[in-house]
Design a protein around this motif. Sequence first.
Motif, PDB file in Angstrom:
ATOM      1  N   ASP A 212      19.611  10.057 -18.751  1.00 39.07           N
ATOM      2  CA  ASP A 212      19.259   9.345 -17.538  1.00 39.07           C
ATOM      3  C   ASP A 212      17.687   8.975 -17.405  1.00 39.07           C
ATOM      4  N   PHE A 213      16.901   9.993 -17.769  1.00 36.00           N
ATOM      5  CA  PHE A 213      15.501   9.675 -17.563  1.00 36.00           C
ATOM      6  C   PHE A 213      15.013   8.610 -18.839  1.00 36.00           C
ATOM      7  N   PHE A 214      15.460   8.697 -19.979  1.00 38.47           N
ATOM      8  CA  PHE A 214      15.223   7.942 -21.150  1.00 38.47           C
ATOM      9  C   PHE A 214      15.780   6.628 -20.882  1.00 38.47           C
ATOM     10  N   ASP A 215      17.011   6.495 -20.485  1.00 38.56           N
ATOM     11  CA  ASP A 215      17.851   5.161 -20.448  1.00 38.56           C
ATOM     12  C   ASP A 215      17.090   4.240 -19.152  1.00 38.56           C
ATOM     13  N   HIS A 216      16.351   4.893 -18.412  1.00 36.85           N
ATOM     14  CA  HIS A 216      15.620   4.033 -17.307  1.00 36.85           C
ATOM     15  C   HIS A 216      14.215   3.818 -17.536  1.00 36.85           C
ATOM     16  N   GLN A 217      13.591   3.863 -18.711  1.00 40.92           N
ATOM     17  CA  GLN A 217      12.354   3.906 -18.967  1.00 40.92           C
ATOM     18  C   GLN A 217      11.841   2.531 -18.775  1.00 40.92           C
ATOM     19  N   TYR A 218      12.556   1.489 -19.082  1.00 41.76           N
ATOM     20  CA  TYR A 218      12.012   0.378 -19.034  1.00 41.76           C
ATOM     21  C   TYR A 218      12.371  -0.410 -17.639  1.00 41.76           C
ATOM     22  N   THR A 219      13.107   0.190 -16.780  1.00 46.25           N
ATOM     23  CA  THR A 219      13.126  -0.206 -15.249  1.00 46.25           C
ATOM     24  C   THR A 219      12.165  -0.228 -14.614  1.00 46.25           C
ATOM     25  N   VAL A 220      12.102  -1.468 -13.538  1.00 43.13           N
ATOM     26  CA  VAL A 220      10.917  -1.258 -12.494  1.00 43.13           C
ATOM     27  C   VAL A 220      10.688  -0.009 -11.903  1.00 43.13           C
ATOM     28  N   GLU A 221      12.008   0.639 -11.308  1.00 45.33           N
ATOM     29  CA  GLU A 221      11.778   1.678 -10.463  1.00 45.33           C
ATOM     30  C   GLU A 221      11.201   2.915 -11.366  1.00 45.33           C
TER      31      GLU A 221
ATOM     32  N   GLY B 265       9.551   2.855 -14.334  1.00 48.40           N
ATOM     33  CA  GLY B 265       8.363   2.576 -15.144  1.00 48.40           C
ATOM     34  C   GLY B 265       7.205   3.419 -15.387  1.00 48.40           C
ATOM     35  N   SER B 266       6.717   3.578 -13.872  1.00 49.99           N
ATOM     36  CA  SER B 266       5.477   4.417 -13.810  1.00 49.99           C
ATOM     37  C   SER B 266       5.734   5.697 -13.819  1.00 49.99           C
ATOM     38  N   CYS B 267       6.850   6.141 -13.164  1.00 49.18           N
ATOM     39  CA  CYS B 267       7.178   7.501 -13.213  1.00 49.18           C
ATOM     40  C   CYS B 267       7.324   8.087 -14.620  1.00 49.18           C
ATOM     41  N   PHE B 268       8.029   7.417 -15.453  1.00 47.31           N
ATOM     42  CA  PHE B 268       8.248   7.549 -16.812  1.00 47.31           C
ATOM     43  C   PHE B 268       7.049   7.944 -17.668  1.00 47.31           C
ATOM     44  N   LYS B 269       6.137   7.016 -17.360  1.00 44.61           N
ATOM     45  CA  LYS B 269       4.808   7.307 -18.327  1.00 44.61           C
ATOM     46  C   LYS B 269       4.169   8.349 -17.780  1.00 44.61           C
ATOM     47  N   GLN B 270       4.209   8.672 -16.460  1.00 43.02           N
ATOM     48  CA  GLN B 270       3.599   9.891 -15.853  1.00 43.02           C
ATOM     49  C   GLN B 270       4.088  11.331 -16.502  1.00 43.02           C
ATOM     50  N   HIS B 271       5.473  11.132 -16.803  1.00 42.02           N
ATOM     51  CA  HIS B 271       6.390  12.434 -17.129  1.00 42.02           C
ATOM     52  C   HIS B 271       6.675  12.509 -18.615  1.00 42.02           C
ATOM     53  N   GLU B 272       6.329  11.566 -19.437  1.00 40.71           N
ATOM     54  CA  GLU B 272       6.953  11.027 -20.633  1.00 40.71           C
ATOM     55  C   GLU B 272       6.711  12.326 -21.605  1.00 40.71           C
ATOM     56  N   ARG B 273       5.483  12.678 -21.757  1.00 37.63           N
ATOM     57  CA  ARG B 273       5.263  13.963 -22.640  1.00 37.63           C
ATOM     58  C   ARG B 273       5.823  15.145 -22.152  1.00 37.63           C
ATOM     59  N   GLU B 274       5.571  15.282 -21.011  1.00 35.85           N
ATOM     60  CA  GLU B 274       6.074  16.611 -20.361  1.00 35.85           C
ATOM     61  C   GLU B 274       7.697  16.708 -20.235  1.00 35.85           C
ATOM     62  N   VAL B 275       8.533  15.635 -20.344  1.00 31.81           N
ATOM     63  CA  VAL B 275       9.762  15.734 -20.353  1.00 31.81           C
ATOM     64  C   VAL B 275      10.219  15.815 -21.846  1.00 31.81           C
ATOM     65  N   ALA B 276       9.460  15.226 -22.834  1.00 27.33           N
ATOM     66  CA  ALA B 276       9.450  15.353 -24.198  1.00 27.33           C
ATOM     67  C   ALA B 276       9.561  16.959 -24.598  1.00 27.33           C
ATOM     68  N   HIS B 277       8.678  17.408 -23.884  1.00 26.13           N
ATOM     69  CA  HIS B 277       8.189  18.720 -24.291  1.00 26.13           C
ATOM     70  C   HIS B 277       9.505  19.871 -23.994  1.00 26.13           C
ATOM     71  N   PHE B 278       9.908  19.586 -22.662  1.00 27.85           N
ATOM     72  CA  PHE B 278      11.111  20.221 -22.032  1.00 27.85           C
ATOM     73  C   PHE B 278      12.306  20.227 -22.813  1.00 27.85           C
ATOM     74  N   ASN B 279      12.551  18.861 -23.315  1.00 27.85           N
ATOM     75  CA  ASN B 279      13.587  18.691 -24.242  1.00 27.85           C
ATOM     76  C   ASN B 279      13.520  19.490 -25.619  1.00 27.85           C
ATOM     77  N   ARG B 280      12.601  19.399 -26.289  1.00 32.53           N
ATOM     78  CA  ARG B 280      12.485  20.328 -27.375  1.00 32.53           C
ATOM     79  C   ARG B 280      12.764  21.735 -27.145  1.00 32.53           C
ATOM     80  N   GLU B 281      12.061  22.154 -25.961  1.00 33.91           N
ATOM     81  CA  GLU B 281      12.175  23.704 -26.040  1.00 33.91           C
ATOM     82  C   GLU B 281      13.383  24.197 -25.273  1.00 33.91           C
ATOM     83  N   LEU B 282      14.100  23.236 -24.461  1.00 33.15           N
ATOM     84  CA  LEU B 282      15.183  23.722 -23.932  1.00 33.15           C
ATOM     85  C   LEU B 282      16.323  23.749 -25.188  1.00 33.15           C
ATOM     86  N   ILE B 283      16.398  22.759 -25.722  1.00 27.01           N
ATOM     87  CA  ILE B 283      17.444  22.737 -27.004  1.00 27.01           C
ATOM     88  C   ILE B 283      17.093  23.828 -27.877  1.00 27.01           C
ATOM     89  N   ASP B 284      16.039  24.225 -28.415  1.00 26.25           N
ATOM     90  CA  ASP B 284      15.712  25.592 -29.124  1.00 26.25           C
ATOM     91  C   ASP B 284      16.257  26.746 -28.470  1.00 26.25           C
TER      92      ASP B 284
END
Length: 231
Positions: free
Chosen positions: A83-92, A94-113
């Motif tokens: 849901d997070f990555f699918d909405h990265q280009y939406t207006v709602e 957009g700014s929130c995605f940029k703020q948390h992009e790296r943090e979420v990507a880190h969680f993504n890798r760590e949680l999968i591992d």
Amino acid sequence: MRFVRSTLLLLSFLWVESKSRRIWDKQGPLYESTKLLIAEESFRADQLWNDTHHAIYAHAEQVQQAKDTLDTKQQQVSARLEDFFDHQYTVEWGSCFKQHEREVAHFNRELIDKYSICRQSLDSVMEHFEQEVVREANFLNVAAQKISDLSKICQIWQLKQSSFNHAGVLLCTVAGIGGINQRMASSLELCWDILLQLSLEELDTPSCTAYHQLKMQFDVVYAGIESCVME
């Protein structure tokens, strides 16, 4: 070890012999009393199997529940990440995605591992459970029938007639029950040793604890992202 096993077998033999003597003294005719002895021992073996079977089922359910809980949590994580990555280009978003992009990507890798490691540990527990407990439990499952089969194996019908060797029949019966009881005792001991290892504490392995803690941290972060989008 051989001495201990021999001692246990002797004690089991003596216990069965003592019990059989009481039954024979009380019941009278050798055939009927021997038949009763076999029936009682078969019933006792069946009760032991029922109790052990319930415990095995409960512990197997415990392991499966731990795996199901883990899978459910990871499915929730995957849905939120999608849901997070699918909405990265939406207006709602957009700014929130940029703020948390790296943090979420880190969680993504760590949680999968950590999910993979935790899942492997639970699979290993289940595999060990199936290989060891189920194998030993198989004997407990058939022990009652094995005792019942002694009626034919030892040919207790010969006890109805005085011309046959009663001592041989009685020895066959007592030794047979004693041997089966000894094998049951070994199986029960091993089964319960393994079942005790499958406590809730054992299922909560370090890898699974790390995953659940990281999942809670991600939940907090994602709640912050949702609040950001709602502003």
